[in-house]
Write a protein that holds these residues in place. Structure first.
Motif, PDB file in Angstrom:
ATOM      1  N   ARG A  89      12.605  -1.328  -4.091  1.00 40.94           N
ATOM      2  CA  ARG A  89      11.867  -1.522  -5.335  1.00 40.94           C
ATOM      3  C   ARG A  89      10.610  -2.367  -5.135  1.00 40.94           C
ATOM      4  O   ARG A  89       9.624  -2.192  -5.837  1.00 40.94           O
ATOM      5  N   SER A  92       7.756  -0.104  -4.036  1.00 44.76           N
ATOM      6  CA  SER A  92       7.219   0.657  -5.178  1.00 44.76           C
ATOM      7  C   SER A  92       6.354  -0.235  -6.064  1.00 44.76           C
ATOM      8  O   SER A  92       5.269   0.162  -6.497  1.00 44.76           O
ATOM      9  N   ALA A  95       3.014  -0.979  -4.314  1.00 42.96           N
ATOM     10  CA  ALA A  95       2.085   0.148  -4.366  1.00 42.96           C
ATOM     11  C   ALA A  95       1.441   0.247  -5.750  1.00 42.96           C
ATOM     12  O   ALA A  95       0.231   0.494  -5.868  1.00 42.96           O
ATOM     13  N   ALA A  96       2.237   0.051  -6.798  1.00 40.77           N
ATOM     14  CA  ALA A  96       1.698   0.115  -8.158  1.00 40.77           C
ATOM     15  C   ALA A  96       0.707  -1.019  -8.410  1.00 40.77           C
ATOM     16  O   ALA A  96      -0.338  -0.825  -9.050  1.00 40.77           O
TER      17      ALA A  96
END
Length: 271
Positions: A89, A92, A95-96
């Motif tokens: 997580r 992710s 990256a966001a």
């Protein structure tokens, strides 16, 4: 960690050259250092971390938002490195966060697609000294055209990890490459080490055992928040003189585990 404290602001506002454009490895080292810093805050009453927080929670709710607010040239690169090391997580969310930073005007590192690509580990081996003790563990990590050779040297008395060296298996013949190989040859000759191949699953267990021994050894020893090997710079005053010749073990630990992610785990049967 709350908002980025003054020392971390100096790191994040430091030279962008600390994370070069042509290679994400320095970003992974920096990311690993911040993962280890976050781990040190858990259980520290002065760190203002919510009681019971996990490392993942601290990275998601505190560290990554602090980088995003910092809006410095280093921030996107280190966040990508942090996500690569932590995985799951956190990767992710990292990256966001970088997408939002880029949308706000930050520059995306040119190597960012490399960290999103597959990673392969292999060439697992150990270095056995003349007296039969295991003096080192090594393997290679390949990703997006880069191959890195990693060697970890162990304490001969208790088997804990003491030093880690990284050599790029590209640009063979370059001065830096030759210097690293020279250091490695010197160490091998000093311990009269013989290389022995090790099955991947057994190798992963050997590394984990060395990391656990290091943790037990260092658990009650004072440890610096900032790794001088990673963040040494003319503009950064380190609380430590004589920076080590390799990263601190607590920085290397999440990095090794990330690079070993693709190796199988050893199945231990109940006796």
């Amino acid at each position: 960690m709350g908002d980025v404290d003054p020392l971390l602001r100096r790191i994040l506002g430091g030279p962008a050259a600390l994370v070069p454009d042509d290679d994400p490895t320095d970003a992974e080292f920096a990311g690993a250092a911040f993962v280890s810093m976050a781990a040190l805050t858990i259980g520290d009453p002065m760190a203002h971390v919510t009681a019971g927080s996990t490392l993942e929670a601290v990275l998601l709710s505190d560290v990554i938002p602090s980088f995003e607010r910092a809006t410095t040239p280093m921030a996107p690169a280190v966040v990508l490195g942090l996500g690569s090391v932590a995985g799951g997580r956190v990767a992710s969310a990292a990256a966001a966060a970088v997408e939002r930073m880029v949308a706000a005007g930050a520059r995306r590192p040119v190597w960012s697609p490399e960290l999103a690509g597959p990673q392969r580990a292999g060439g697992c081996h150990r270095l056995v000294a003349a007296d039969g003790t295991v003096a080192g563990l090594g393997f290679s990590v390949a990703r997006a055209g880069w191959t890195r050779s990693v060697e970890c040297y162990l304490d001969r008395e208790d088997g804990r990890l003491t030093r880690t060296y990284l050599t790029f298996l590209v640009g063979v013949g370059s001065p830096a490459h030759e210097q690293q190989l020279g250091v490695r040859r010197h160490l091998h000759e000093a311990i009269r080490a013989v290389r022995e191949d090790v099955p991947a699953a057994a190798f992963r267990t050997l590394v984990e055992d060395a990391l656990q021994r290091s943790d037990l050894h260092d658990r009650h020893r004072p440890t610096p928040l900032i790794d001088p090997f990673i963040f040494a710079a003319d503009t950064l005053t380190s609380p430590i003189d004589d920076a080590p010749a390799s990263p601190l073990v607590r920085t290397v630990t999440p990095l090794l585990r990330a690079w070993m992610r693709g190796l199988p785990r050893e199945i231990r049967r109940l006796q």
